[in-house]
Design a protein around this motif. Structure first.
Motif, PDB file in Angstrom:
ATOM      1  N   SER A 236       0.373   0.468   6.020  1.00  0.00           N
ATOM      2  CA  SER A 236       1.363   1.025   5.166  1.00  0.00           C
ATOM      3  C   SER A 236       2.301   1.970   6.177  1.00  0.00           C
ATOM      4  N   TYR A 237       3.400   2.471   5.466  1.00  0.00           N
ATOM      5  CA  TYR A 237       4.235   3.372   6.118  1.00  0.00           C
ATOM      6  C   TYR A 237       3.389   4.832   6.156  1.00  0.00           C
ATOM      7  N   VAL A 238       4.002   5.678   7.030  1.00  0.00           N
ATOM      8  CA  VAL A 238       3.341   7.077   6.962  1.00  0.00           C
ATOM      9  C   VAL A 238       4.166   7.920   6.067  1.00  0.00           C
ATOM     10  N   GLN A 239       5.439   7.558   6.274  1.00  0.00           N
ATOM     11  CA  GLN A 239       6.437   8.349   5.547  1.00  0.00           C
ATOM     12  C   GLN A 239       7.575   7.118   5.248  1.00  0.00           C
TER      13      GLN A 239
ATOM     14  N   PRO B 159       2.805   4.482   0.848  1.00  0.00           N
ATOM     15  CA  PRO B 159       2.976   5.350   2.129  1.00  0.00           C
ATOM     16  C   PRO B 159       2.050   6.583   2.142  1.00  0.00           C
ATOM     17  N   LEU B 160       1.463   6.876   3.204  1.00  0.00           N
ATOM     18  CA  LEU B 160       0.577   8.193   3.423  1.00  0.00           C
ATOM     19  C   LEU B 160       1.177   9.162   2.864  1.00  0.00           C
ATOM     20  N   GLN B 161       2.561   9.420   2.838  1.00  0.00           N
ATOM     21  CA  GLN B 161       3.033  10.526   2.199  1.00  0.00           C
ATOM     22  C   GLN B 161       2.713  10.681   0.700  1.00  0.00           C
TER      23      GLN B 161
ATOM     24  N   ILE C  45       0.932  -1.257   0.104  1.00  0.00           N
ATOM     25  CA  ILE C  45      -0.085  -0.146   0.074  1.00  0.00           C
ATOM     26  C   ILE C  45       0.878   1.284   0.106  1.00  0.00           C
TER      27      ILE C  45
END
Lengths: 201, 736
Positions: B41-44, A80-82, A78
């Motif tokens: 998932s990763y954030v950053q 990354p949020l960034q 998925i």
């Protein structure tokens, strides 16, 4: 008893020969449909809006723009949020919609979005995304959405992704028995591996 | 041999039907589980982090004091496997089993997860603020000289912070304790060579005579020595080196030797002097005073005293004369006696006579930052602390990196003396024997989630600073690193000096960056220097060479006559330091309990190694439970009959027999530390680990030993696959 045995040998022989004739002709990779259950996600991600056709209001973003790991790793992962924020911080028009507000809440809290797995194979099956993407997208020049769609269905028409294919072993093998060209220009054909250990390691 | 009606075929049938039933219920489309598991998932993240693909980060192993460089394979934010760091000159990318088990120290289910304060018999979870405030209050309430800090061997920035904290308190009571450190050898080396830990060049030697040094298993820096040993055995040019191991109990190194000589315990020094005498007689130039001092050590006498045959002594002397340079190593078997210092000095003298000093025994280089140089532990420190506790001189005790309640012999009465200390703070990973006695237990980060620097005591060349960096996020929010705790304690005492550092990481980074010129980063900006250092895991230091001297002299060197028989306690107990268990600090890592001892193949238990002759005399067979009694106590364990041991000796491994610590360590085996007699080396005052005399009696039961080798023992099931030959039949002189 003996004649039954002979009959069955004959029948097996017939089926095998018919099957091998059928396999020799290059066929499209057919995919049976088998709709999975609806999965509740923390954010109702609109795949249709991101990847859908322009005529239907979609942005036609390449699957691999977000699912960037699919071509490099056995799992698609998925993003990354960034990655979401990278675009959405400059898309003012939807900034105040409920879903995007929720997205930024996760971002400001520096918390990952707890997505649910939609296509979850059993742990004894090892499916390699990289091999399939490299084969179909990069070697055969298939459109990305078609290649992903062999297994994931027509995601560009969905909001939250939902399983469309059975993902059972028989279904995998049905495709692996079919011949397809080795690459975009070659007339040489091959089929996917059918050794047990390819998936059951 | 299953003889009842339920035979093998019936068993297979049932197994088949059972398997089919499982298959029917387990297969099918239902096992595709949609929407049940999370895919977080990763954030950053960095571009190079790809799910399912491992990324390697360099760090430093903390499983023993050798300080090998490691790299951890990290996937999806979790460390999965450790490998050796190829950039570390200590281990050059290699690793040992003990190091591999480091992940089990990290993921261990028995780790302490929050600070615990004693209320009655129980530990009550408290916050770190409260815990640190309590320490401040207790330390402030006593005189500085009544504060004692007990640690294992320390080095690097944690050592510097610790010293600053003790200075801030005004107390110099830092006791550095290691239960199985080669401390007597260090003292003897200091006298003989002027340095405590010379660099040994196994690879340059043509003959190595190791007196009980298990350098391939558990001695000082085994991964490093193993690589040197490989080059020694297969020299690039020239001949294969010959290894002769002289010891009373076979070690892993002894099992690899060309010739293994069983020697009467404690007579190693006599053999060394006998060899000097034989070498002098054979024409090797030996200083006159030395010749005079050793002239009484004739071959016949030495052979009688040591139990090594005159023929072997002659061959050994011929081998040493023929092949130069050689290397004589004094291991733990040499120094474990009341005359351990004399033994070690005799061996240093033999090295000197053979001209090895400067060739295979080389000078180390100095460490440019002495405040970070390793402080090696010894056993004397614990005796000193114990005496002070007994005299009520210790009011607040800190314990870090040591488990003295487990490793102290029962005769020290350490546990009783510990009760006299009003406030005991133990920094620990597990509720080990010492933590159980504490008033305040502070849980530490695992080595794979902590920041630190280390300077190993033994480095092949030059000097280096090894960096330990977290390989993943902390598993439990309630643990802290030792550096962070010391920094918080220092902020209580010297707030002006330390308030600028938010945590130990920021302290470490600015401390390293401020000396980057000395660390080879003079031309780099701060970030580049720091990132390079972290990615390499090792920073080279430029140290000045230290002079090594040949000071060993025969003057005042008296090696006492061998032991007289003790009819009440006829056998010598050798507490064995095994490659996996060492002093028992890693006993709660199940891989180490599970990996078979290299010589006996026993797992998950203690044992008593005994020579077949001794066993026959006592009417004992393998698996008999025996009571091993010394003057200081008695323990029971299973007997393993083994030819690789002197008939006058029995051996038990250390590290087993925990009464606390965790589910994998507790109750497994018996603790051989407990029955060691209080006999000390006469020069250094160190506990003489091999001096204990014991008697063995059958306790009645008999068990089947759980081990990897077959039920018939080491005789290859009677099939004679590999030919066995007694060592006296091997003609080693052909090697000369």
């Amino acid at each position: 008893m003996y004649c039954f045995l002979r009959l069955s040998v004959l029948l097996v022989g017939l089926i095998v020969s018919a099957g091998s004739y059928a396999v020799n002709a290059v066929q499209p990779l057919t995919t049976a449909d088998d709709l999975g259950p609806k999965v509740e996600q923390p954010i109702e991600f609109p795949h249709d809006r991101h990847a859908g056709d322009a005529a239907k209001g979609g942005m036609q973003i390449n699957c691999m723009y977000c699912h960037t790991y699919a071509r490099r790793s056995i799992v698609a992962g998925i993003p990354p949020l960034q990655k979401c924020i990278g675009c959405h911080q400059s898309i003012e028009s939807v900034r105040e919609t409920p879903r995007i507000k929720k997205l930024f809440e996760y971002w400001e809290a520096k918390k990952a979005v707890p997505w649910k797995k939609v296509h979850d194979l059993p742990d004894f099956v090892r499916f390699n995304h990289e091999r399939h993407i490299q084969r179909f997208v990069f070697a055969q020049n298939k459109p990305v959405q078609e290649a992903c769609g062999y297994c994931h269905g027509d995601v560009k028409t969905m909001t939250v992704a939902r399983r469309q294919k059975p993902l059972s072993m028989g279904w995998c093998v049905s495709c692996h028995q079919k011949d397809h060209p080795v690459d975009a220009t070659s007339t040489k054909t091959t089929h996917g591996p059918n050794d047990c250990w390819q998936c059951h390691k | 041999m299953i003889e009842n009606s339920f035979n093998r075929r019936g068993f297979l049938k049932v197994l088949g039907w059972g398997g089919a039933t499982v298959a029917l219920s387990g297969c099918g489309n239902t096992s595709v589980e949609d929407g049940k598991e999370f895919v977080t998932s990763y954030v950053q993240t960095a571009d190079y982090i790809i799910p399912s693909i491992g990324t390697y980060f360099n760090s430093t192993c903390a499983q023993c004091n050798a300080g090998c460089g490691i790299m951890g394979r990290v996937r999806e934010g979790r460390v999965l496997k450790l490998e050796g760091n190829p950039k570390s000159p200590i281990n050059n990318g290699k690793m040992c089993g003990l190091g591999q088990a480091g992940v089990q120290a990290h993921y261990n289910p028995d780790r302490i997860r929050e600070p615990l304060l004693r209320t009655g018999d129980k530990g009550e979870a408290i916050t770190w603020e409260k815990a640190l405030a309590l320490i401040n209050e207790k330390v402030g309430g006593v005189k500085a000289e009544n504060v004692a800090f007990l640690t294992g061997g320390v080095s690097g920035h944690v050592k510097a912070l610790l010293k600053n904290y003790l200075d801030a308190l005004g107390s110099g009571h830092h006791y550095v304790y290691e239960a199985v450190a080669p401390s007597i050898m260090r003292a003897a080396n200091k006298k003989a060579y002027g340095v405590e830990m010379p660099r040994l060049h196994l690879d340059k030697a043509k003959v190595i005579v190791s007196f009980g040094a298990d350098f391939l298993g558990a001695w000082i820096s085994p991964v490093h020595f193993s690589q040197q040993y490989a080059r020694f055995r297969k020299a690039d040019k020239g001949e294969r080196g010959v290894l002769v191991q002289v010891e009373s109990k076979m070690t892993l190194t002894g099992a690899n030797a060309d010739r293994w000589l069983a020697i009467r315990p404690g007579t190693e020094g006599i053999l060394a002097l006998g060899l000097i005498n034989a070498l002098a007689a054979a024409g090797v130039s030996v200083p006159g005073d030395v010749v005079g001092a050793v002239k009484e050590y004739t071959v016949d006498r030495v052979s009688k005293d040591t139990g090594v045959s005159a023929e072997h002594i002659g061959k050994l002397a011929a081998l040493l004369k023929e092949r130069s340079p050689s290397l004589i190593i004094a291991g733990s078997a040499v120094e474990g006696y009341a005359h351990g210092s004399q033994n070690a000095t005799a061996i240093a003298l033999l090295n000197q006579v053979l001209g090895n000093v400067g060739k295979t025994v080389e000078a180390p280089s100095s460490v440019p930052f002495p405040q970070m140089a390793p402080t090696a532990g010894n056993r004397f420190a614990l005796q000193a602390l114990n005496d002070n506790m007994a005299q009520d001189k210790v009011k607040v005790l800190f314990s870090y990196g040591a488990n003295p309640v487990f490793t102290a012999p029962a005769s020290m009465k350490l546990k009783e003396n510990l009760k006299k200390v009003p406030f005991k703070v133990v920094f620990a990973h597990y509720m080990d024997e010492t933590a159980v006695e504490a008033d305040l237990v502070l849980p530490l980060n695992s080595a794979l989630e902590d920041w630190a620097t280390a300077m190993p005591e033994y480095i092949a060349e030059g000097a280096q600073l090894s960096i330990q960096q977290p390989l993943m996020e902390k598993l439990y929010p309630g643990t802290l690193g030792m550096g962070d705790i010391l920094l918080a304690l220092l902020k209580q005492r010297r707030p002006e000096e330390y308030k600028g550092y938010e945590d130990f990481y920021s302290y470490l980074r600015s401390a390293m960056v401020s000396i980057k010129g000395a660390l080879g980063g003079a031309n780099e900006d701060d970030d580049t220097f720091w990132d390079t250092a972290l990615s390499r895991g090792v920073v080279k230091l430029v140290g000045a060479p230290v002079n090594i001297s040949s000071n060993a002299s025969a003057k005042g060197l008296v090696v006492p006559a061998p032991f007289v028989e003790d009819s009440a306690y006829p056998l010598h107990l050798i507490p064995a330091v095994s490659a996996s268990m060492r002093d028992g600090r890693n006993a709660n890592e199940p891989w180490l309990q599970e990996s078979p001892d290299p010589l006996t193949t026993i797992v998950w238990d203690s044992w008593v190694e005994m020579h077949p002759k001794t066993a026959a005399k006592l009417g004992i067979v393998e698996g008999d439970i025996v009571e091993v009694a010394s003057r200081s106590g008695a323990i029971k364990a299973q007997v393993y009959v083994f030819t690789g041991i002197h008939p006058d000796v029995i051996s038990m491994p250390l590290g087993y027999g925990h009464e606390a610590m965790g589910r994998y360590a507790k109750g497994v085996g018996v603790n051989a530390f407990k029955i060691l007699d209080p006999i000390f080396d006469k020069e250094t005052g160190e506990l003489a680990m091999h001096e204990t005399r014991v008697k063995v009696s059958k306790a009645g039961q008999r068990v089947v030993i759980v081990k990897d080798e077959g039920p018939a023992g080491g005789n290859q099931m009677g099939r004679k696959i590999a030919v066995r030959m007694s060592s006296s039949k091997v003609n080693l002189s052909e090697e000369v």
